[in-house]
Write a protein that holds these residues in place. Structure first.
Motif, PDB file in Angstrom:
ATOM      1  N   LEU A   1       2.163   2.590  -4.658  1.00 28.06           N
ATOM      2  CA  LEU A   1       1.381   3.708  -5.200  1.00 28.06           C
ATOM      3  C   LEU A   1       0.518   3.306  -6.396  1.00 28.06           C
ATOM      4  CD1 LEU A   1       2.947   5.235  -3.102  1.00 28.06           C
ATOM      5  CD2 LEU A   1       3.381   7.035  -4.776  1.00 28.06           C
ATOM      6  N   PRO A   2       1.054   2.516  -7.346  1.00 28.80           N
ATOM      7  CA  PRO A   2       0.240   2.184  -8.518  1.00 28.80           C
ATOM      8  C   PRO A   2      -0.978   1.298  -8.212  1.00 28.80           C
ATOM      9  CG  PRO A   2       2.572   1.867  -8.981  1.00 28.80           C
ATOM     10  CD  PRO A   2       2.435   2.072  -7.508  1.00 28.80           C
ATOM     11  N   ILE A   3      -1.006   0.654  -7.039  1.00 20.79           N
ATOM     12  CA  ILE A   3      -2.192  -0.161  -6.737  1.00 20.79           C
ATOM     13  C   ILE A   3      -3.129   0.561  -5.752  1.00 20.79           C
ATOM     14  CG2 ILE A   3      -1.127  -2.396  -7.263  1.00 20.79           C
ATOM     15  CD1 ILE A   3      -0.836  -2.824  -4.208  1.00 20.79           C
ATOM     16  N   ALA A   4      -2.758   1.787  -5.363  1.00 18.88           N
ATOM     17  CA  ALA A   4      -3.562   2.501  -4.365  1.00 18.88           C
ATOM     18  C   ALA A   4      -4.693   3.266  -5.041  1.00 18.88           C
ATOM     19  CB  ALA A   4      -2.685   3.461  -3.570  1.00 18.88           C
ATOM     20  N   ASP A   5      -5.945   2.946  -4.668  1.00 16.71           N
ATOM     21  CA  ASP A   5      -7.069   3.759  -5.139  1.00 16.71           C
ATOM     22  C   ASP A   5      -7.160   5.025  -4.308  1.00 16.71           C
ATOM     23  OD1 ASP A   5      -8.570   2.172  -7.254  1.00 16.71           O
ATOM     24  OD2 ASP A   5      -8.126   0.697  -5.705  1.00 16.71           O
ATOM     25  N   VAL A   6      -6.847   4.904  -3.018  1.00 19.48           N
ATOM     26  CA  VAL A   6      -6.771   6.080  -2.151  1.00 19.48           C
ATOM     27  C   VAL A   6      -5.491   5.946  -1.325  1.00 19.48           C
ATOM     28  CG1 VAL A   6      -7.872   7.419  -0.329  1.00 19.48           C
ATOM     29  CG2 VAL A   6      -9.300   6.211  -1.991  1.00 19.48           C
TER      30      VAL A   6
END
Ligand code: PLP
Length: 256
Positions: free
Chosen positions: A131-136
């Protein structure tokens, strides 16, 4: 002069039937003017009805593939789909640090046919490392509820932002009703809803198609809100041209 296209680095699973996974990524990217580079995170045994088995890809092999790819080419976006094991997550964190391109994460927990997929067993690792590396982030309604541990979808979207995703699109294809409602969340803004007429049938590979389309449009330089809107329109068209390849669910007509 050779043609150049925006590149999308796809790390996802292989569906031998060509409905979901890597093939969905390749076709959606091509249809939207981008080129997919593909690292396989899992092999699957499946048909158009359901997934029977998932075999994780070797992490050392994936690391080697990524090292050479990224030394040679610069992706404009990254798409992460079905993963084989939680030991693959640190690789993705490393890739997102090195590439500095928007990352679209489709947290695939269950196949449309009902089979539980490997990531359903490592939710905490997904929350901490994906989640923390997801832009979308593009969960369907069931995946959003599971990841956010919350039944209300508006609250789930807000919680997924709080867990670190920069934007969240909760798709509603797995909810009942004649209208499919997709919910879009951005920090500091009221959630936005997109409503699409529900097309007849239950499709195989719709979520992969949408996430790959978003990544392709981000690689072309569209801002996230526009990429998400255009990718939904593309996916709706592909579902409208779905084809039967087996005896189960139709697959999107991504290239026609
Ligand atoms: N197989 C692979 C490789 C996938 O990536 C996915 C979903 O992302 C599935 C199967 C399940 O697709 P569906 O739920 O559309 O059947």
């Amino acid at each position: 002069m050779a043609e150049s296209r925006p590149l999308v680095l796809c790390v996802s699973g292989h569906d031998p039937g060509g409905g979901a996974g890597i093939q969905a990524d390749i076709e959606a990217a091509a249809a939207l003017g981008a080129h997919a580079m593909t690292v396989i995170a899992a092999h699957t045994v499946q048909d158009t009805r359901d997934v029977a088995r998932v075999q994780p890809a070797d992490v050392a092999l994936m690391r080697e593939q990524l090292a050479l790819l990224l030394a040679d080419a610069r992706p404009g976006a990254i798409k992460v789909g079905l993963l084989g094991s939680p030991t693959q997550l640190p690789l993705l964190a490393d890739v997102s640090r090195r590439v500095r391109a928007p990352l679209v994460a489709d947290p695939v927990l269950r196949a449309g046919g009902g089979a539980r997929l490997p990531a359903a067993q490592w939710l905490d690792a997904l929350r901490r490392e994906l989640l923390p590396i997801a832009d979308v982030l593009t969960p369907n309604a069931a995946e959003a509820r599971t990841l956010a541990e919350c039944a209300d979808l508006d609250a789930a979207g807000v919680r997924l932002l709080a867990l670190g995703a920069r934007h969240v699109l909760i798709t509603g294809g797995d909810e009942p009703g004649d209208v499919v409602v997709n919910r879009w969340f951005e920090p500091g803004r009221a959630p936005r809803r997109f409503a699409w007429p529900r097309l007849p049938g239950v499709f195989h590979g719709a979520g992969c198609t949408l996430a790959a389309a978003i990544a392709a449009l981000l690689a072309r330089g569209l801002p996230p809100a526009q990429a998400v809107e255009d990718a939904q329109a593309y996916t709706q068209r592909a579902l409208g041209r779905a084809m039967m390849t087996g005896r189960g669910r139709p697959i999107p007509g991504r290239l026609t």
